[in-house]
Design an enzyme around this catalytic site. Sequence first.
Site, PDB file in Angstrom:
ATOM      1  N   HIS A   1       0.380  -1.141   0.160  1.00  0.00           N
ATOM      2  CA  HIS A   1      -0.120  -0.223  -0.098  1.00  0.00           C
ATOM      3  C   HIS A   1       1.115   1.521  -0.170  1.00  0.00           C
ATOM      4  CE1 HIS A   1      -4.426  -2.243   1.377  1.00  0.00           C
ATOM      5  NE2 HIS A   1      -3.350  -2.993   0.612  1.00  0.00           N
TER       6      HIS A   1
ATOM      7  N   ASP B   1      -7.226 -12.715  -2.884  1.00  0.00           N
ATOM      8  CA  ASP B   1      -6.351 -11.947  -2.205  1.00  0.00           C
ATOM      9  C   ASP B   1      -6.112 -11.447  -4.206  1.00  0.00           C
ATOM     10  OD1 ASP B   1      -5.626  -9.052  -2.476  1.00  0.00           O
ATOM     11  OD2 ASP B   1      -3.561 -10.088  -0.845  1.00  0.00           O
TER      12      ASP B   1
END
Length: 387
Positions: free
Chosen positions: A142, A279
């Site tokens: 991220h 994911d």
Amino acid sequence: MRQVLLGARVFTGEHILDGHAVVLEAERIVAVVPRHEAPVGVTARTLPSESLLVPGFIDLQVNGAGGVLFNESPTVDAALAIATTMRRTGTTGLLPTFITDAPDLTARACEAASEAMARPGSGVLGIHLEGPFISPERAGVHAPRYIRQPEASDLESFTALAERLSRAGGRLLMTLAPERVEDTFLRRLSDAGAVLFAGHTAASFERTLESIAAGVRGFTHLFNAMPPVLNRQPGPVLAGFSADEAWCGVIVDGHHVHPANLRQLLKAKPRGKVLLVTDAMPPVGTHETTFTLYGHTILRRDGRLVTEDGTLAGADIDMSAAVRNCIHLLGVPLEEALRMASLYPAQVLGLEGRLGMLAAGHRADLTLLREDLSVQATWVGGIEQWH
């Protein structure tokens, strides 16, 4: 129009049945009955005798697939394209997942997912916001520049979104770091219908348990983007093991978590509290070897998706492969592996009354598996797609 599916073995979500038929009408399952009790005079489809008809898989964490990344294209078309690709791998319901990013793009993603969910047969069940209220220490891939703590305006907008999605039969799932969010924020979101998971967190064991009491219901990819278990710092991982009421999502690809850790988790948790997520990222369902995230190239190598410095960036797996891995890597019985991919995710979302089982009144979201557990066909709301 009624139709009857015959010939395959049937897994209802509880038991595998031989010699049974599944009766569908429009988008619903009418009944699962012995074959000799199947209605006559209706359209009948005879399925391969060696196949297994199961509840459609539900994936709570899909960043992308089929060459599409939701963060790069937070649009209705992107959400639908991702769902279409994952349908070929047995997933009939999913949450398009949008990771930590700019507020305006996050808002666009939320509106896109909401609109996609309203399309009949889309398979979109809401949205998973993974961030931005996460730990900079456990950011993983991220972008740190977008990580932040919540403001009053965030509480207003996300509670409104959670309520709107819930009224429409969908859900908002949010991954956040408990140490970055106050209990009042957690309680308000939970009361509004949001499903809260702890993830990308460096929270202490004690703070994690406090957050569960305040409304956090589970863990996003337990073990990953969390500190390791230490002798005096058990952290969020051991909180996940210890809190019987909390669900634990896991990525079973043989890369994200060592199988020995997952086997211990399955021993520690009550049955029904460990579920599969993928994911997944854009290469899933394609032959592509790279994709772009935050302007950086992500490489597809030996079953892993990594940045150039080796940081994992999502997963190169689909739900049917995760089910097979549960059986072969973890020794999970077939029926339980299938529940981890369907019933338990439905329960997390509070949608078990219409998804995750082959039972009268449930939506006709079905997956047909070959003998090797690869996917042969899916039905979403009674509409079939063969592969």
